[in-house]
Design a protein around this motif. Structure first.
Motif, PDB file in Angstrom:
ATOM      1  N   ALA A   1     -15.323   8.461  -6.945  1.00  0.00           N
ATOM      2  CA  ALA A   1     -15.705   8.439  -8.359  1.00  0.00           C
ATOM      3  C   ALA A   1     -16.085   7.026  -8.797  1.00  0.00           C
ATOM      4  O   ALA A   1     -17.023   6.828  -9.576  1.00  0.00           O
ATOM      5  N   LYS A   2     -15.369   6.038  -8.285  1.00  0.00           N
ATOM      6  CA  LYS A   2     -15.681   4.643  -8.609  1.00  0.00           C
ATOM      7  C   LYS A   2     -17.071   4.270  -8.090  1.00  0.00           C
ATOM      8  O   LYS A   2     -17.850   3.625  -8.775  1.00  0.00           O
ATOM      9  N   CYS A   3     -17.360   4.709  -6.864  1.00  0.00           N
ATOM     10  CA  CYS A   3     -18.658   4.442  -6.249  1.00  0.00           C
ATOM     11  C   CYS A   3     -19.775   5.115  -7.048  1.00  0.00           C
ATOM     12  O   CYS A   3     -20.814   4.521  -7.336  1.00  0.00           O
ATOM     13  N   ARG A   4     -19.554   6.372  -7.426  1.00  0.00           N
ATOM     14  CA  ARG A   4     -20.559   7.125  -8.177  1.00  0.00           C
ATOM     15  C   ARG A   4     -20.811   6.492  -9.545  1.00  0.00           C
ATOM     16  O   ARG A   4     -21.951   6.430 -10.005  1.00  0.00           O
TER      17      ARG A   4
ATOM     18  N   PHE B   1     -15.634  -1.211   5.177  1.00  0.00           N
ATOM     19  CA  PHE B   1     -15.031  -1.516   3.877  1.00  0.00           C
ATOM     20  C   PHE B   1     -15.255  -0.362   2.899  1.00  0.00           C
ATOM     21  O   PHE B   1     -14.316   0.101   2.238  1.00  0.00           O
ATOM     22  N   CYS B   2     -16.513   0.127   2.815  1.00  0.00           N
ATOM     23  CA  CYS B   2     -16.823   1.193   1.867  1.00  0.00           C
ATOM     24  C   CYS B   2     -16.120   2.494   2.252  1.00  0.00           C
ATOM     25  O   CYS B   2     -15.619   3.214   1.385  1.00  0.00           O
TER      26      CYS B   2
ATOM     27  N   LYS C   1     -11.331  -5.656   6.383  1.00  0.00           N
ATOM     28  CA  LYS C   1     -12.616  -4.960   6.404  1.00  0.00           C
ATOM     29  C   LYS C   1     -13.648  -5.700   5.558  1.00  0.00           C
ATOM     30  O   LYS C   1     -14.836  -5.714   5.892  1.00  0.00           O
ATOM     31  N   ALA C   2     -13.221  -6.329   4.469  1.00  0.00           N
ATOM     32  CA  ALA C   2     -14.151  -7.107   3.649  1.00  0.00           C
ATOM     33  C   ALA C   2     -14.671  -8.306   4.427  1.00  0.00           C
ATOM     34  O   ALA C   2     -15.845  -8.698   4.295  1.00  0.00           O
TER      35      ALA C   2
ATOM     36  N   TYR D   1     -13.335   2.731   3.710  1.00  0.00           N
ATOM     37  CA  TYR D   1     -11.919   2.544   3.391  1.00  0.00           C
ATOM     38  C   TYR D   1     -11.682   2.740   1.889  1.00  0.00           C
ATOM     39  O   TYR D   1     -10.759   3.461   1.481  1.00  0.00           O
ATOM     40  N   ILE D   2     -12.515   2.129   1.066  1.00  0.00           N
ATOM     41  CA  ILE D   2     -12.375   2.253  -0.393  1.00  0.00           C
ATOM     42  C   ILE D   2     -12.573   3.698  -0.834  1.00  0.00           C
ATOM     43  O   ILE D   2     -11.830   4.235  -1.665  1.00  0.00           O
ATOM     44  N   ARG D   3     -13.575   4.377  -0.259  1.00  0.00           N
ATOM     45  CA  ARG D   3     -13.874   5.751  -0.643  1.00  0.00           C
ATOM     46  C   ARG D   3     -12.801   6.738  -0.177  1.00  0.00           C
ATOM     47  O   ARG D   3     -12.734   7.873  -0.680  1.00  0.00           O
ATOM     48  N   SER D   4     -11.976   6.333   0.761  1.00  0.00           N
ATOM     49  CA  SER D   4     -10.908   7.216   1.232  1.00  0.00           C
ATOM     50  C   SER D   4      -9.718   7.218   0.284  1.00  0.00           C
ATOM     51  O   SER D   4      -8.819   8.063   0.413  1.00  0.00           O
ATOM     52  N   LYS D   5      -9.698   6.282  -0.666  1.00  0.00           N
ATOM     53  CA  LYS D   5      -8.580   6.172  -1.596  1.00  0.00           C
ATOM     54  C   LYS D   5      -8.813   7.058  -2.826  1.00  0.00           C
ATOM     55  O   LYS D   5      -9.935   7.432  -3.125  1.00  0.00           O
ATOM     56  N   PRO D   6      -7.712   7.392  -3.547  1.00  0.00           N
ATOM     57  CA  PRO D   6      -7.861   8.187  -4.776  1.00  0.00           C
ATOM     58  C   PRO D   6      -8.852   7.523  -5.744  1.00  0.00           C
ATOM     59  O   PRO D   6      -8.790   6.320  -5.963  1.00  0.00           O
ATOM     60  N   SER D   7      -9.744   8.296  -6.264  1.00  0.00           N
ATOM     61  CA  SER D   7     -10.773   7.850  -7.217  1.00  0.00           C
ATOM     62  C   SER D   7     -11.808   6.929  -6.587  1.00  0.00           C
ATOM     63  O   SER D   7     -12.671   6.401  -7.290  1.00  0.00           O
ATOM     64  N   GLY D   8     -11.744   6.726  -5.262  1.00  0.00           N
ATOM     65  CA  GLY D   8     -12.698   5.830  -4.622  1.00  0.00           C
ATOM     66  C   GLY D   8     -14.131   6.314  -4.727  1.00  0.00           C
ATOM     67  O   GLY D   8     -15.042   5.554  -5.059  1.00  0.00           O
TER      68      GLY D   8
END
Length: 423
Positions: free
Chosen positions: A60-63, A48-49, A139-140, A51-58
């Motif tokens: 940055a959102k995590c950070r 899941f993570c 994935k979630a 997948y999210i981090r592979s997206k635009p701004s993913g």
């Protein structure tokens, strides 16, 4: 990044590696900006993570989530639980040494409940950049679900472990710095022996000590970290010489100095409630001290924390520019300088400099210039050979009447009344 000189980072990584293997939880070390630099192979990011981090701004959102968690954990000095900006449950364990936040340990990538229709609806709202919601929901649905009790227990275990590591490193650090303090005092005493007797006596009277004390407090109010710490070294050596090593006297004077420093820190911008808590902890520590070097070490630590609380310029985005501006003002206050002069020195626009001062110091450039001039005027007023008019001119005021108005506003009395009170 966490300072490897302050923390045994390799040992910390080994501990977290074993924790990750034992629990199956993903663990990362992050700095105060939320940037990860300790992720372990034993528990890679979940699907899941990734997948999210592979997206635009993913990323940055995590950070941003990590940064917020680190700030909150540091503020409350305990594990902080929250939901990340992608919707997962996260907790952060603060890493701090000597009252200074170094970062945090992030543990995440799990759920505390089975996903339902409302959870998936919220996921869509939190991740609008995702174009394939079916894949994201799939994935979630593969995320591990653990009980809140187990989640809390894991956080508590890691918190205790990290705190013990920090205490161990702090003990080593204190022993090293105590030794350095001994060496500084010994060197200063040897230098004094080489001075003519008249010069040595002149530097050892209480007048010299009080003069150093006033300068020290002024530097704290102005947030001048390097000068405050340098002045403190001189001050502590003078205190040792004047007290002839009497520990009871040193302890009394150190307590007085700590109280004065706490008030100066508040005037410099530190939060009063936080400063009082730090002062209480300091007084508890020196009650248990047996050696003079320990008194001095804890005093140095207290001053460092006060200065970090009041300005924290090193931790802020534009701290370097603001620091350069402050140094220029401290060197040039006697001249007729304005914000345009300071901005030109830094090769930035006056409007940009003004924004930086408001962001970093919560005051205007002119406010800071005025504060420096008044502080310097207070010192010069102690010289009887200088008239009020001469003092006014020496600190950069073109008008004596305006100087009197500004001085009265900041000090509470007119310059002449203040001068007379010194005699």
């Amino acid at each position: 990044m966490v300072d490897r000189n302050l923390v045994d980072l390799q040992y910390l990584e080994d501990v977290l590696d074993n924790f990750s293997k034992a629990t199956g939880l993903h663990v990362a070390i992050v700095n105060k900006k939320g940037e990860s630099f300790g992720i372990f192979d034993t528990a890679e990011r979940c699907g899941f993570c990734r997948y999210i981090r592979s997206k635009p701004s993913g990323v940055a959102k995590c950070r941003a989530s990590y940064k917020q968690a680190t700030q909150e954990a540091s503020k409350w000095e305990e594990p902080y639980f929250f939901r990340c900006r992608a919707g997962l449950v996260i907790w952060a364990v603060p890493i701090s040494l000597r009252g200074i936040s170094l970062g945090s340990i992030i543990c995440s990538q799990v759920l505390l409940w089975k996903p339902d229709r409302f959870f998936y609806q919220e996921l869509r709202e939190l991740n609008p950049e995702v174009d394939d919601f079916t894949e994201m929901e799939k994935k979630a649905g593969q995320l591990d679900i653990i009980s809140p009790v187990r989640f809390q227990a894991a956080a508590d275990v890691l918190y205790v472990t990290v705190n013990q590591l920090m205490k161990r490193d702090l003990l080593v650090l204190e022993n090293v710095e105590t030794y350095k303090m001994q060496q500084r005092i010994h060197k200063e005493l040897e230098n004094r022996k080489l001075k003519p007797l008249s010069a040595a006596k002149e530097g050892d009277d209480y007048g010299a000590y009080l003069h150093s004390e006033r300068s020290f407090l002024r530097y704290i109010r102005l947030g001048d970290k390097s000068r405050a710490e340098k002045n403190l070294h001189t001050l502590l050596t003078q205190l040792f010489v004047k007290s002839s090593g009497d520990q009871a006297m040193i302890k009394l004077r150190i307590s007085e100095l700590a109280t004065l420093a706490s008030r100066a820190a508040v005037e410099g911008g530190a939060v009063a409630e936080t400063v009082m808590v730090l002062l209480d902890k300091f007084n508890e520590k020196i009650n248990d001290c047996q050696r003079m070097e320990e008194f001095f070490f804890h005093m140095q630590h207290l001053v460092t924390v006060f200065l970090n609380r009041s300005v924290s310029l090193e931790d802020k985005k534009h701290g370097g520019l603001v620091n350069e501006a402050k140094n220029f003002i401290l060197e040039s206050y006697s001249r007729s300088i304005k914000i345009d002069d300071v901005a030109a020195q830094l090769f930035i626009s006056p409007s940009h400099l003004s924004r930086l001062f408001r962001q970093e110091l919560n005051c205007t450039v002119n406010d800071y210039i005025t504060r420096v001039r008044v502080e310097q005027a207070v010192e010069l007023m102690k010289k009887p050979e200088l008239s009020v008019a001469q003092v006014s001119q020496a600190v950069g005021f073109q008008s004596q009447s305006y100087f009197a108005k500004v001085f009265s506003k900041h000090i509470g009395v007119a310059p002449l009344i203040y001068r007379n009170s010194l005699s």
